[in-house]
Write an enzyme that holds these catalytic residues in place. Sequence first.
Site, mmCIF file in Angstrom:
data_model
loop_
_atom_site.group_PDB
_atom_site.id
_atom_site.type_symbol
_atom_site.label_atom_id
_atom_site.label_comp_id
_atom_site.label_asym_id
_atom_site.label_seq_id
_atom_site.Cartn_x
_atom_site.Cartn_y
_atom_site.Cartn_z
ATOM 1 C CG HIS A 1 -2.310 -0.107 -7.147
ATOM 2 N ND1 HIS A 1 -2.881 0.596 -6.115
ATOM 3 C CD2 HIS A 1 -2.377 -1.422 -6.774
ATOM 4 C CE1 HIS A 1 -3.271 -0.237 -5.166
ATOM 5 N NE2 HIS A 1 -2.968 -1.470 -5.539
ATOM 6 N NE ARG B 1 -4.219 -1.385 -0.110
ATOM 7 C CZ ARG B 1 -4.326 -2.333 -1.026
ATOM 8 N NH1 ARG B 1 -3.306 -2.562 -1.862
ATOM 9 N NH2 ARG B 1 -5.420 -3.051 -1.126
ATOM 10 C CD GLU C 1 -2.112 3.877 -5.974
ATOM 11 O OE1 GLU C 1 -3.190 3.344 -6.325
ATOM 12 O OE2 GLU C 1 -1.150 3.223 -5.537
#
Length: 384
Positions: free
Chosen positions: A259, A213, A242
Amino acid sequence: MRILVDANVPGAEVCFGRLGELVRMPGREIDAAALRDVDALVIRSITRLDEATLDAAKAQGARLRFVGTCTIGTDHVDQSALARHGIAFASAPGCNAEAVVDYVLGSLLTLAERQGWRLNERRVGIVGVGNVGGRLLARLTAMGIECLACDPPRAEAEGCEGFEALETLIDVCDVLCLHTPLVREGPHATHHLLDARRIAELSPGTLLLNAGRGDCIDGLALRQRLAGPADIDAVLDVWEGEPAIDPALRDLAQIATPHIAGHSLDGKLRGTHQIHAALCQHLGLPRRIGLDDLLPQPPLSRLRLQGGLDVDEALRLCLRAVYDVRRDHDSLWRESRRLGMARGFDACRARYPLRRELSTLTVELGAEVASLAPWLQAAGLKVC
């Protein structure tokens, strides 16, 4: 029954189309208004369901009774708020763990090639030994790579044997891989787990890899360290903020991806299938679809190796035949410059090309390279 599904969830028509009316919508556009006439919601990590969103949806007469996220992580969903509203919840633990391990292995082999070192020369520290970290630990250990594990919640529950403190990993490991969930509070909080102090303590030559994360690392502190004497390297798949990530940090990372570490087709379809099973159970229906009904044949299923390869070269060749992490690095660089950071980041994810997992490839070995078999099998390949 009306089922709202993130537009990027594959296999949704097969899994959910038979259970009710299927509606698709981009994940970032799913808000309280979108939930008004929905009975079941199927999302991925880019959709945030917080207390305010759920309260607003309820105020507008939403009848939502089930939420499923086709992801390992669940920090984008306020499960307490769901429970307060009587909404069932399911996630997909482990669905894309193998894909993330493929990503890590591909990144390490790419950096080894680029910088002139060998994988078995490095000591790897793994922070977070759950579905992903546990598989990474098993795979690297089987390949003969020295690994240390840090997982305070597991150490507390199971005993300290086999686990080290994070400070030990920082002191003695050449590679530090983060695979922790995002926990903001409590004794095992992971928000800014690598803060400015710990980033400053990383030894020169350390490779920091984050596929867990983004908020587990203080991005500003990492950018400042990378922009300084340039004595550490970073591989980043997850980011603070993000999709509007820090462009300077992206430019300083050796490998920067949007990601997508877990974005194999296999992992996505496993996630879809797990949420299909959970929704069927919630509705009291039999599971109607098997995972084999969803997975297509891989475009490349067999490769033959003959002579002239050492272990790292063979691993790179096989892995890149299935998945080349450099493609995703280049895609983020290109699309963020073409569309702007946030739109480019999301465009990479929305238009992500077909990717299979390393386990879908069978490698035939000629007699002169038969000795490679143990390492290739340990890496996750099928060998014959």
